[in-house]
Design a protein around this motif. Structure first.
Motif, PDB file in Angstrom:
ATOM      1  N   UNK A   1       0.832  -1.213   0.000  1.00  0.00           N
ATOM      2  CA  UNK A   1       0.000   0.000   0.000  1.00  0.00           C
ATOM      3  C   UNK A   1       0.865   1.261   0.000  1.00  0.00           C
ATOM      4  N   UNK A   2       1.900   1.278   0.824  1.00  0.00           N
ATOM      5  CA  UNK A   2       2.774   2.451   0.856  1.00  0.00           C
ATOM      6  C   UNK A   2       3.594   2.581  -0.424  1.00  0.00           C
ATOM      7  N   UNK A   3       3.867   1.463  -1.080  1.00  0.00           N
ATOM      8  CA  UNK A   3       4.577   1.521  -2.364  1.00  0.00           C
ATOM      9  C   UNK A   3       3.738   2.244  -3.413  1.00  0.00           C
ATOM     10  N   UNK A   4       2.422   2.248  -3.232  1.00  0.00           N
ATOM     11  CA  UNK A   4       1.550   2.937  -4.180  1.00  0.00           C
ATOM     12  C   UNK A   4       1.753   4.448  -4.167  1.00  0.00           C
ATOM     13  N   UNK A   5       2.379   4.966  -3.115  1.00  0.00           N
ATOM     14  CA  UNK A   5       2.688   6.395  -3.056  1.00  0.00           C
ATOM     15  C   UNK A   5       3.777   6.768  -4.068  1.00  0.00           C
ATOM     16  N   UNK A   6       4.561   5.783  -4.515  1.00  0.00           N
ATOM     17  CA  UNK A   6       5.662   6.062  -5.434  1.00  0.00           C
ATOM     18  C   UNK A   6       5.214   6.164  -6.880  1.00  0.00           C
ATOM     19  N   UNK A   7       4.091   5.609  -7.221  1.00  0.00           N
ATOM     20  CA  UNK A   7       3.636   5.630  -8.598  1.00  0.00           C
ATOM     21  C   UNK A   7       4.110   4.442  -9.425  1.00  0.00           C
ATOM     22  N   UNK A   8       5.041   3.668  -8.898  1.00  0.00           N
ATOM     23  CA  UNK A   8       5.532   2.491  -9.632  1.00  0.00           C
ATOM     24  C   UNK A   8       4.412   1.462  -9.822  1.00  0.00           C
ATOM     25  N   UNK A   9       3.650   1.118  -8.765  1.00  0.00           N
ATOM     26  CA  UNK A   9       2.551   0.167  -8.986  1.00  0.00           C
ATOM     27  C   UNK A   9       1.520   0.664 -10.001  1.00  0.00           C
TER      28      UNK A   9
ATOM     29  N   UNK B   1       0.518  -1.346 -13.189  1.00  0.00           N
ATOM     30  CA  UNK B   1      -0.891  -1.711 -13.319  1.00  0.00           C
ATOM     31  C   UNK B   1      -1.470  -1.297 -14.660  1.00  0.00           C
ATOM     32  N   UNK B   2      -0.924  -0.252 -15.235  1.00  0.00           N
ATOM     33  CA  UNK B   2      -1.409   0.199 -16.538  1.00  0.00           C
ATOM     34  C   UNK B   2      -1.080  -0.800 -17.645  1.00  0.00           C
ATOM     35  N   UNK B   3      -0.058  -1.617 -17.418  1.00  0.00           N
ATOM     36  CA  UNK B   3       0.378  -2.569 -18.434  1.00  0.00           C
ATOM     37  C   UNK B   3      -0.029  -4.015 -18.149  1.00  0.00           C
ATOM     38  N   UNK B   4      -0.477  -4.303 -16.910  1.00  0.00           N
ATOM     39  CA  UNK B   4      -0.744  -5.692 -16.543  1.00  0.00           C
ATOM     40  C   UNK B   4      -1.912  -5.797 -15.573  1.00  0.00           C
ATOM     41  N   UNK B   5      -2.845  -6.660 -15.901  1.00  0.00           N
ATOM     42  CA  UNK B   5      -3.973  -6.905 -15.000  1.00  0.00           C
ATOM     43  C   UNK B   5      -3.498  -7.593 -13.725  1.00  0.00           C
ATOM     44  N   UNK B   6      -2.556  -8.510 -13.863  1.00  0.00           N
ATOM     45  CA  UNK B   6      -2.028  -9.205 -12.681  1.00  0.00           C
ATOM     46  C   UNK B   6      -1.362  -8.215 -11.727  1.00  0.00           C
TER      47      UNK B   6
ATOM     48  N   UNK C   1      -3.136   0.361  -7.544  1.00  0.00           N
ATOM     49  CA  UNK C   1      -2.654   1.484  -8.357  1.00  0.00           C
ATOM     50  C   UNK C   1      -2.567   2.781  -7.573  1.00  0.00           C
ATOM     51  N   UNK C   2      -3.492   3.015  -6.647  1.00  0.00           N
ATOM     52  CA  UNK C   2      -3.498   4.278  -5.908  1.00  0.00           C
ATOM     53  C   UNK C   2      -3.544   4.021  -4.409  1.00  0.00           C
ATOM     54  N   UNK C   3      -2.899   4.900  -3.671  1.00  0.00           N
ATOM     55  CA  UNK C   3      -2.874   4.797  -2.209  1.00  0.00           C
ATOM     56  C   UNK C   3      -4.235   5.182  -1.653  1.00  0.00           C
ATOM     57  N   UNK C   4      -4.713   4.401  -0.675  1.00  0.00           N
ATOM     58  CA  UNK C   4      -5.966   4.690   0.000  1.00  0.00           C
ATOM     59  C   UNK C   4      -5.758   4.391   1.479  1.00  0.00           C
ATOM     60  N   UNK C   5      -5.690   5.407   2.313  1.00  0.00           N
ATOM     61  CA  UNK C   5      -5.371   5.235   3.730  1.00  0.00           C
ATOM     62  C   UNK C   5      -6.321   4.281   4.464  1.00  0.00           C
TER      63      UNK C   5
END
Length: 188
Positions: A105-113, A117-122, A129-133
């Motif tokens: 979840x915290x990795x989602x703050x970086x934008x890498x996920x 996610x834009x390229x792979x459903x898995x 894709x987005x951080x949600x506290x």
């Protein structure tokens, strides 16, 4: 006649020729079947959890589906940790799953996920894709639920020795202290 005093002249001088007491009884098995059983149960739990997550996603919508999915995500991670480490204590399994879920979840703050996610459903299903506290809370709820199930299963599992079930008679050296079985002073 003189007695030999040099160790080299005494046959078997450096070796104890008596049979050690542990050799008179068969050694305890390494319990590979117990590990395999635990792994199989955890793998089935993982499949059931994925099924439950897909059912929630198909049958519900809104906040319930989102947060139930978050909790089930951590339950799935718990099951996968239990597959990898079948002897781990329930608290360790739940804490590891919670840490992994929070890290994702915290990795989602970086934008890498989001990029993956834009390229792979898995990648979208695994990393989001987005951080949600609020997800952080629901991950903890899922870890707590999985911990409760794992702890109940651990308590229900009978203590066994290499000779079969441990007798629970008053004359037995088996006792229960602080919720753990103790045999000859060693608690599990």
């Amino acid at each position: 006649m003189e007695k030999p005093t040099e160790p080299a002249s005494i046959p078997d001088a450096g070796r104890d020729t008596r049979e050690p007491p542990s050799m008179s009884t068969p050694p305890a098995p390494r319990r590979p079947t117990r590990d395999l059983t635990a792994r199989a149960v955890a793998a089935v739990a993982a499949v059931v959890t994925v099924g439950a997550g897909l059912a929630v996603r198909a049958g519900a919508d809104g906040a319930f589906a989102k947060y139930a999915g978050s909790a089930l995500y951590t339950v799935l991670v718990c099951a996968l940790v239990a597959v990898c480490a079948p002897r781990a204590r329930p608290l360790v399994v739940a804490a590891t799953a919670l840490a992994v879920s929070w890290a994702v979840e915290f990795a989602q703050l970086t934008g890498v996920p989001a990029e993956l996610s834009a390229h792979s459903t898995a990648a979208r299903l695994v990393l989001g894709s987005t951080f949600n506290a609020p997800d952080l809370l629901w991950y903890a709820v899922g870890a707590a639920g999985a911990w409760a199930v794992l702890r109940a299963a651990a308590r229900a599992r009978p203590l066994t020795s290499f000779r079969g079930p441990v007798p629970r008679s008053p004359a037995s050296p088996v006792s229960r202290r602080h919720g753990r079985w103790c045999v000859a002073g060693r608690c599990r």
